[in-house]
Design a protein around this motif. Structure first.
Motif, PDB file in Angstrom:
ATOM      1  N   LEU A 274      -6.329   0.276   6.296  1.00 55.41           N
ATOM      2  CA  LEU A 274      -6.032  -0.979   5.902  1.00 55.41           C
ATOM      3  C   LEU A 274      -6.324  -1.700   7.336  1.00 55.41           C
ATOM      4  O   LEU A 274      -6.262  -0.944   8.403  1.00 55.41           O
ATOM      5  CB  LEU A 274      -4.363  -1.017   6.063  1.00 55.41           C
TER       6      LEU A 274
ATOM      7  N   THR B  95      -7.824  -8.165  -0.785  1.00 56.24           N
ATOM      8  CA  THR B  95      -7.938  -6.663  -1.245  1.00 56.24           C
ATOM      9  C   THR B  95      -8.811  -6.854  -2.678  1.00 56.24           C
ATOM     10  O   THR B  95      -8.663  -7.889  -3.120  1.00 56.24           O
ATOM     11  CB  THR B  95      -6.636  -6.077  -1.558  1.00 56.24           C
TER      12      THR B  95
ATOM     13  N   ALA C 134       0.755  -1.125  -0.052  1.00 51.68           N
ATOM     14  CA  ALA C 134       0.016   0.231  -0.071  1.00 51.68           C
ATOM     15  C   ALA C 134       0.830   1.263  -0.132  1.00 51.68           C
ATOM     16  O   ALA C 134       0.311   2.243   0.064  1.00 51.68           O
ATOM     17  CB  ALA C 134      -0.879   0.103   1.177  1.00 51.68           C
TER      18      ALA C 134
ATOM     19  N   GLY D 248     -11.899  -1.227   3.559  1.00 51.84           N
ATOM     20  CA  GLY D 248     -11.097  -0.240   3.036  1.00 51.84           C
ATOM     21  C   GLY D 248     -10.042  -0.884   1.839  1.00 51.84           C
ATOM     22  O   GLY D 248     -10.543  -1.481   1.020  1.00 51.84           O
ATOM     23  N   ASP D 249      -8.848  -0.504   2.005  1.00 52.62           N
ATOM     24  CA  ASP D 249      -7.858  -0.764   0.884  1.00 52.62           C
ATOM     25  C   ASP D 249      -7.385  -2.110   0.820  1.00 52.62           C
ATOM     26  O   ASP D 249      -6.787  -2.743  -0.140  1.00 52.62           O
ATOM     27  CB  ASP D 249      -6.744   0.090   0.799  1.00 52.62           C
ATOM     28  N   GLY D 250      -7.558  -3.000   1.970  1.00 52.46           N
ATOM     29  CA  GLY D 250      -7.196  -4.358   2.091  1.00 52.46           C
ATOM     30  C   GLY D 250      -7.243  -4.861   3.445  1.00 52.46           C
ATOM     31  O   GLY D 250      -6.996  -3.872   4.748  1.00 52.46           O
TER      32      GLY D 250
ATOM     33  N   ALA E  98      -1.851   6.202   6.873  1.00 56.52           N
ATOM     34  CA  ALA E  98      -2.881   5.157   7.073  1.00 56.52           C
ATOM     35  C   ALA E  98      -3.513   4.908   8.300  1.00 56.52           C
ATOM     36  O   ALA E  98      -2.665   5.404   9.400  1.00 56.52           O
ATOM     37  CB  ALA E  98      -2.244   3.752   6.518  1.00 56.52           C
TER      38      ALA E  98
ATOM     39  N   ILE F  76      -2.426  -3.472  -5.253  1.00 54.99           N
ATOM     40  CA  ILE F  76      -1.979  -3.691  -3.972  1.00 54.99           C
ATOM     41  C   ILE F  76      -1.607  -5.683  -4.035  1.00 54.99           C
ATOM     42  O   ILE F  76      -0.831  -5.755  -3.527  1.00 54.99           O
ATOM     43  CB  ILE F  76      -2.993  -3.563  -2.879  1.00 54.99           C
TER      44      ILE F  76
ATOM     45  N   GLU G 104     -11.389   8.621   4.690  1.00 54.50           N
ATOM     46  CA  GLU G 104     -11.640   9.363   3.418  1.00 54.50           C
ATOM     47  C   GLU G 104     -11.536  10.891   3.583  1.00 54.50           C
ATOM     48  O   GLU G 104     -11.030  11.588   3.018  1.00 54.50           O
ATOM     49  CB  GLU G 104     -12.962   9.176   3.036  1.00 54.50           C
TER      50      GLU G 104
ATOM     51  N   ASP H  49      -8.155  -4.266  -4.315  1.00 53.70           N
ATOM     52  CA  ASP H  49      -7.228  -3.328  -5.245  1.00 53.70           C
ATOM     53  C   ASP H  49      -6.265  -4.056  -5.993  1.00 53.70           C
ATOM     54  O   ASP H  49      -5.150  -4.904  -5.530  1.00 53.70           O
ATOM     55  CB  ASP H  49      -6.399  -2.596  -4.306  1.00 53.70           C
TER      56      ASP H  49
ATOM     57  N   ARG I 265      -4.912   6.013   3.792  1.00 55.30           N
ATOM     58  CA  ARG I 265      -5.301   4.546   3.483  1.00 55.30           C
ATOM     59  C   ARG I 265      -6.230   3.944   4.872  1.00 55.30           C
ATOM     60  O   ARG I 265      -5.724   4.291   5.842  1.00 55.30           O
ATOM     61  CB  ARG I 265      -4.182   3.537   3.408  1.00 55.30           C
TER      62      ARG I 265
END
Length: 395
Positions: free
Chosen positions: A166, A210, A81, A186-188, A138, A215, A159, A212, A164
Motif C-alpha cells: 500500500l 486502486t 485492504a 501495489g494494491d492501492g 502490509a 478495495i 510478493e 482493485d 499487501r
C-alpha cells in the motif's frame, strides 16, 4: 458568482503562496462553483464524481475514490485492504505523522523501518524486511518530496512475504515509476489535496487510487458511514443500510470544483516546479553549508519525478531557519522528529535514539525552501542569497 480579489502576500518570500495563479484561475473556478450552487448538492455530488473520473484518467487508475482528506484516504485504504486490530504495517520512520497514525487508527500497529542512504528519503527495503514479523500484513512506503520510493525492491519484498503493498503517495501526483503512476504499483495508494500540495484544494481533500475493484468498493462504502446505497428493507421500507462501521469522509463539491479547475494547469505547474528546482540546484549544489540538494536516484527504470518540496540538507539547520525568517523567508522542517521518537510511539521497545540512524540524521539536517508555481526568479534569488550570506557570516 461575485467577483473577488486576492490579497497579495506581504513583502518577503513566503513558504507558499498561490495568489497570482488563483486569480488567473478564478473565472474557471467560479464556473464550477456556480454549477455546484445551481445543483444544490454540496457534498458527495456530481462535481465529486467528475473529479473522480478526471483523476482516474490522469493517473490511469481503474478506480478513484474521493474522500475528505489525505489522512482519511490512508485510513480507509488500509481498512479496505483488510488491515485491522492485531495486524502490523511497516512504515518508514521518516515521514509525516499521518503515515503512522493512519495505521493506528485502524487498530493495527505501525512498525518502523529506516530510509535508504541513496538520498531519495524512501523506505529502505532491507530495513523493511527486517521489520516483518508473523503479524505483518502490509508494507507502506511513502513517496516523499520529488520521486517514488524503490517500488521494484519493495514490491518484490511484498510478493516474497505475501504482504499487501500500500502506497502513501499523498505527495505523489504526477510521479510515475516505469510508466505506472504512484499509488498504482501495489494494491492501492492515496493522493492528498492539502492546499500546499502540487494539486491543492482550498482546504482538506483526498483520493484513494486502486486497480482493485474490491478495495474500491469497500473504500466507497466506508467513506459514507458504511452505507450500501438505498435498499428495500422489508421491515423499514426504503432506507440506507450500513453493512460495516464506516465514517463520514465524503468530499465537498466545492473542493472538487476548485480541484477540477486547477487540474487543467497541473502539468504546467509541474513543469514550473521543475524549472524552479533546477534553478535552486544550479545555485546551491556545492555551496558552503549545503550538504545535499535533491537528485533523482537511478534505479534502472524510467522515473518521472515531480518536485513537490525542494529539500536541502544543511549545516546548522535551526540557525539558518532563524536567519531566513529574519529576512522574511518562510521555510518548513521536514521532519523535526522521526516517527519512532514521537511521543505517541516513543515508549515502545526498541524506540530509542540511534534505532534508525538515517531517518534521525535526515530529521536533524533537512530543510524545505519555498517552491510553488507563483515563486518568482527574484524570490528564488533572495532565498539563495540569504543562504549564502548566512554561511559567509553576513547578517
Amino acid at each position: 458568482m461575485p467577483t473577488t480579489s486576492i490579497e497579495k502576500s506581504s513583502p518577503g518570500v513566503p513558504f507558499f503562496d498561490q495568489s497570482s495563479s488563483f486569480t488567473e484561475l478564478w473565472p474557471l473556478i467560479g464556473q464550477h462553483i456556480d454549477d455546484v450552487f445551481d445543483r444544490g448538492k454540496f457534498s458527495h455530488g456530481r462535481k465529486v464524481a467528475e473529479l473522480e473520473r478526471a483523476l482516474a484518467e490522469y493517473t490511469g487508475a481503474r478506480h478513484a475514490v474521493a474522500v475528505n482528506s489525505g489522512t482519511d484516504a490512508l485510513v480507509l485504504l488500509l481498512r479496505a485492504a483488510g488491515i485491522g486490530p492485531g495486524d502490523e504495517v511497516v512504515v518508514p520512520a521518516f515521514s509525516f505523522f499521518a503515515s503512522a497514525s493512519a495505521v493506528s487508527l485502524t487498530g493495527a500497529t505501525p512498525v518502523f523501518a529506516d530510509i535508504t542512504a541513496d538520498g531519495d528519503y524512501g523506505m529502505d527495503p532491507a530495513s523493511a524486511e527486517a521489520a516483518v514479523t508473523g503479524r505483518t500484513r502490509a508494507i507502506m512506503p511513502v513517496h516523499l518530496f520529488s520521486q517514488p520510493a524503490d517500488l521494484a525492491a519493495l514490491g518484490a519484498l511484498a510478493e516474497r512475504r505475501g504482504l499487501r503493498l500500500l502506497e502513501d503517495s499523498a505527495e505523489g501526483i504526477g510521479m510515475r515509476w516505469d510508466g505506472t503512476h504512484t499509488g498504482l504499483y501495489g494494491d492501492g495508494g492515496v493522493l492528498s489535496f492539502f492546499p500546499t500540495k502540487t494539486l491543492g484544494a482550498l482546504g482538506d481533500a483526498g483520493m484513494i487510487l486502486t486497480d482493485d475493484p474490491e478495495i474500491a468498493e469497500q473504500a466507497g462504502v466506508l467513506r459514507h458511514h458504511g452505507r450500501m446505497g438505498r435498499t428495500i428493507d422489508h421491515i423499514a421500507g426504503i432506507s440506507n443500510l450500513s453493512g460495516v462501521s464506516g465514517t463520514n469522509s465524503k468530499m465537498d463539491d466545492v473542493q472538487a470544483a476548485v480541484l477540477l479547475a486547477k487540474l487543467t494547469q497541473l502539468d504546467r505547474d509541474i513543469a514550473r516546479r521543475r524549472e524552479l528546482a533546477d534553478a535552486y540546484t544550479e545555485r546551491l549544489a556545492g555551496a558552503d553549508g549545503v550538504l545535499a540538494v535533491p537528485r533523482t536516484v537511478d534505479r534502472g527504470v524510467p522515473v518521472d519525478p515531480v518536485t513537490y518540496v525542494y529539500l536541502v540538507e544543511v549545516e546548522r539547520r535551526d540557525e539558518l531557519v532563524a536567519h531566513l525568517a529574519a529576512r522574511g523567508i518562510g521555510t518548513e522542517t521536514y521532519y523535526p522528529r522521526p516517527l519512532h521518537l514521537q511521543p505517541a510511539y516513543a515508549d515502545r521497545p526498541g524506540h530509542r535514539p540511534g534505532a534508525f540512524p538515517r531517518a534521525e540524521a535526515a530529521c536533524a539536517r533537512t530543510l524545505a525552501l519555498p517552491l510553488y508555481p507563483d515563486l518568482t526568479e527574484a524570490g528564488l534569488d533572495a532565498v539563495c542569497t540569504a543562504i549564502s550570506d548566512f554561511y559567509a557570516g553576513r547578517q
